[in-house]
Scaffold this motif. Structure first.
Motif, PDB file in Angstrom:
ATOM      1  N   ILE A 122      28.266  34.635  33.664  1.00  0.00           N
ATOM      2  CA  ILE A 122      29.468  35.479  33.814  1.00  0.00           C
ATOM      3  C   ILE A 122      29.256  36.627  34.798  1.00  0.00           C
ATOM      4  O   ILE A 122      28.244  37.328  34.754  1.00  0.00           O
ATOM      5  N   ILE A 123      30.233  36.769  35.666  1.00  0.00           N
ATOM      6  CA  ILE A 123      30.206  37.867  36.645  1.00  0.00           C
ATOM      7  C   ILE A 123      31.457  38.705  36.364  1.00  0.00           C
ATOM      8  O   ILE A 123      32.561  38.163  36.270  1.00  0.00           O
ATOM      9  N   VAL A 124      31.272  40.011  36.222  1.00  0.00           N
ATOM     10  CA  VAL A 124      32.429  40.863  35.930  1.00  0.00           C
ATOM     11  C   VAL A 124      32.639  41.857  37.075  1.00  0.00           C
ATOM     12  O   VAL A 124      31.691  42.462  37.567  1.00  0.00           O
ATOM     13  N   ARG A 125      33.869  41.994  37.491  1.00  0.00           N
ATOM     14  CA  ARG A 125      34.235  43.040  38.447  1.00  0.00           C
ATOM     15  C   ARG A 125      35.399  43.816  37.821  1.00  0.00           C
ATOM     16  O   ARG A 125      36.389  43.215  37.425  1.00  0.00           O
ATOM     17  N   GLU A 126      35.229  45.146  37.725  1.00  0.00           N
ATOM     18  CA  GLU A 126      36.279  45.925  37.053  1.00  0.00           C
ATOM     19  C   GLU A 126      37.193  46.617  38.058  1.00  0.00           C
ATOM     20  O   GLU A 126      36.744  47.058  39.117  1.00  0.00           O
ATOM     21  N   ASN A 127      38.474  46.704  37.688  1.00  0.00           N
ATOM     22  CA  ASN A 127      39.490  47.427  38.468  1.00  0.00           C
ATOM     23  C   ASN A 127      39.473  47.088  39.963  1.00  0.00           C
ATOM     24  O   ASN A 127      39.415  47.972  40.822  1.00  0.00           O
TER      25      ASN A 127
END
Ligand code: GMT
Length: 416
Positions: A279-284
Motif C-alpha cells: 500500500i502506498i498512501v498520498r494525503e491531500n
C-alpha cells in the motif's frame, strides 16, 4: 442577457467581450463546500466552465475553493466571515452566509444563486432572498449531492428544513436518478427534480506515467490499483483492505490510496492483513491527474454513493473500476463494459473481480478504453454544462416560484 437584471453597466466586461457576449452573459452565484470533496469539486468546475463560456461567476463561501483559479477575469470569490461569539456554544455559519449571499446578489445583480449541497446552503439562500427587494431576487437552484438527502434528510433535526428549502427553491437538481428517487423516498419531496449527472474536465498531468510509477515504486508488470476518497465510514475502507488482502498473487499489484483524510486510522488493519508492502498512501493530493494516468484499475467499496465522482475521474484516464453495485454507481459504471460491479459488503466477490482483471491485462485495457469513451461521451463538460445553462435561462424567463415582495429590500446595505 435575458431576465430581470439587464443592467449591463455593472457586469464588469472582460477583455475581448463583445456586445453579443455581454448580452448572453448570466451572473451566477455559486455556494459550495470549498474543501476536498466531490460536491465542491463539481461546483468549482461548473463555475470555471461557466466563466469560460462567458458568464460572470461569483463564489460565496467561507474559504476559496481549493481548485478555483486566482486569475480569471470572470470568476470572483467572496469570503463569508464567521465570528465566534462567546455566547454561542456552536458557531453559526448560516446567517452570515445568507447576508453575504444577499449582498453579492444585490451588488452584482445575480440572475441565479446555485447552491451545492442543501445544508445549510439552500436555507441560507432562501433567507438571503427574503432580505432582497423583488427585482433583486435571484432564482435559486439547489443541487443535491448525496448525504444531504440520505443522511441529513433522514435526520428529524434537518429533514423538515431541507424539505422546506427544496419546496422554495426555483429548481432542484440531483446528480443521479437514484438520488432523485431517494429524495422522494427519504424526504417526501414530490416537486420537480432534474437529474443532471456529474461531469469532469481532466487537466494535463505534469509528469509522465512512467515517471509517476517509478516515483511510487511500482515495478514493471505490477498492476496499480487506485482508490481516492475522504475515507469516511461509508467508503468502507475496512472492506476495501480486506478484499485486497484476498488477491491471489500478493506480488501482482500495489494499491495507491489518495487520502482526503487521515489514513493512520487504518494502520492496524494494514498490519493485521499483511499489506504494508503493498500500500502506498498520498494525503491531500491536488494534482490527481498525475496519479490517475499512472493507475490500471480503480477500486470503490462504498456502502452508499449517489454518483462517485472518483470513478468518473479515473474513467477519463482509461482506468476501469471494480465497484460496489450501490446507489448511483450503476449510472456511471456499466457492468462488463466499463468495469465490474460487485455486491455491496462482499469481500469474496470483490477479490474475485480484482483477480480477474489483474490476471487479464487485455480485458482490463478493453474495459479502460470503453470507460474513456463513455466518460467523454456522457460525462464531459460539453455534454453536461449546457444542461445547467438551459435550466438557468428557463428559470429567468419564468416568474419566480416564490416571491416575497416588498417586505424587505431596505435591509441589505446599498440595495436601494
Ligand atoms: O454527500 C457527501 O457525503 C458529500 C459529497 C461530497 O461533497 O463529496 O459526496 C457526494 O457528492 C459527490 C458529488 O456529487 C458524489 O460523487 C458522491 O457520490 C456523493 N457521496 C455520497 O453519496 C456518499
Amino acid at each position: 442577457m435575458s431576465g430581470r437584471n439587464s443592467d449591463n453597466s455593472k457586469n464588469g466586461a472582460a477583455p475581448g467581450d463583445t456586445r453579443d457576449s455581454q448580452e448572453n452573459r448570466l451572473r451566477i452565484g455559486i455556494t459550495c463546500y470549498p474543501t476536498v470533496g466531490g460536491s465542491g469539486v463539481v461546483a468549482t468546475t461548473l463555475g470555471i466552465e461557466l466563466a469560460q463560456r462567458g458568464h460572470e461567476v461569483h463564489f460565496i463561501s467561507y474559504e476559496r475553493p481549493f481548485r478555483l483559479p486566482e486569475n480569471s477575469s470572470r470568476i470572483h470569490f467572496h469570503q463569508v466571515c464567521v465570528n465566534d461569539y462567546g455566547l454561542f456554544k456552536y458557531p453559526d455559519y448560516t446567517l452570515p452566509l445568507s447576508v453575504a449571499m444577499a449582498s453579492v446578489s444585490c451588488k452584482h445583480n445575480l440572475d441565479i444563486l446555485h447552491v451545492h449541497y442543501a445544508v445549510p446552503h439552500a436555507t441560507a439562500a432562501l433567507l438571503s432572498r427574503c432580505m432582497l427587494p423583488q427585482d433583486k431576487q435571484p432564482r435559486i437552484v439547489t443541487t443535491l449531492h448525496g448525504t444531504d438527502t440520505t443522511l441529513l434528510g433522514a435526520d428529524p433535526g434537518y429533514g423538515p428544513a431541507i424539505h422546506h428549502a427544496l419546496l422554495q427553491s426555483d429548481a432542484v437538481t440531483t446528480v443521479s436518478s437514484w438520488l432523485k428517487a431517494e429524495t422522494k423516498r427519504v424526504i417526501g419531496f414530490e416537486g420537480p427534480m432534474e437529474v443532471i449527472h456529474n461531469f469532469y474536465e481532466p487537466g494535463s498531468p505534469s509528469r509522465t506515467r512512467e515517471a509517476v510509477r517509478k516515483d511510487l515504486g511500482v515495478a514493471d508488470g505490477e498492476v496499480l490499483l487506485i482508490h481516492s476518497s475522504n475515507l469516511r465510514p461509508l467508503k468502507r475502507i475496512d472492506l476495501l483492505l480486506e478484499s485486497v488482502s484476498k488477491i491471489r498473487d500478493r506480488n501482482s499489484f500495489k494499491l495507491l490510496i489518495l487520502a482526503g483524510g487521515d489514513f493512520k486510522q487504518f494502520s492496524d488493519d494494514v498490519k493485521r492483513l499483511g499489506l504494508k508492502e503493498r500500500i502506498i498512501v498520498r494525503e491531500n493530493v491536488l494534482e490527481i491527474e498525475e496519479y490517475l494516468q499512472a493507475a490500471d484499475l480503480a477500486l470503490y467499496t462504498s456502502e452508499s454513493e449517489s454518483f462517485c465522482l472518483s470513478i468518473l475521474e479515473a474513467m477519463f484516464f482509461g482506468c476501469p473500476s471494480v465497484a460496489t453495485n450501490v446507489g448511483g454507481i450503476p449510472e456511471v459504471v456499466e457492468d462488463g463494459l466499463t468495469g465490474l460491479l460487485v455486491p455491496s459488503g462482499d469481500s469474496e466477490s470483490i477479490a474475485r473481480a480484482l483477480n480477474e482483471l489483474i490476471a487479464d491485462g487485455d480485458r482490463r485495457k478493453r474495459l479502460g478504453e470503453n470507460a474513456r469513451v463513455e466518460a467523454n461521451k456522457r460525462f464531459s463538460s460539453d455534454a453536461i454544462i449546457h444542461r445547467y445553462e438551459e435550466l438557468y435561462r428557463r428559470l429567468i424567463d419564468e416568474p419566480p416560484k416564490v416571491s416575497v415582495g416588498e417586505i424587505a429590500g431596505e435591509i441589505v446595505e446599498g440595495c436601494r
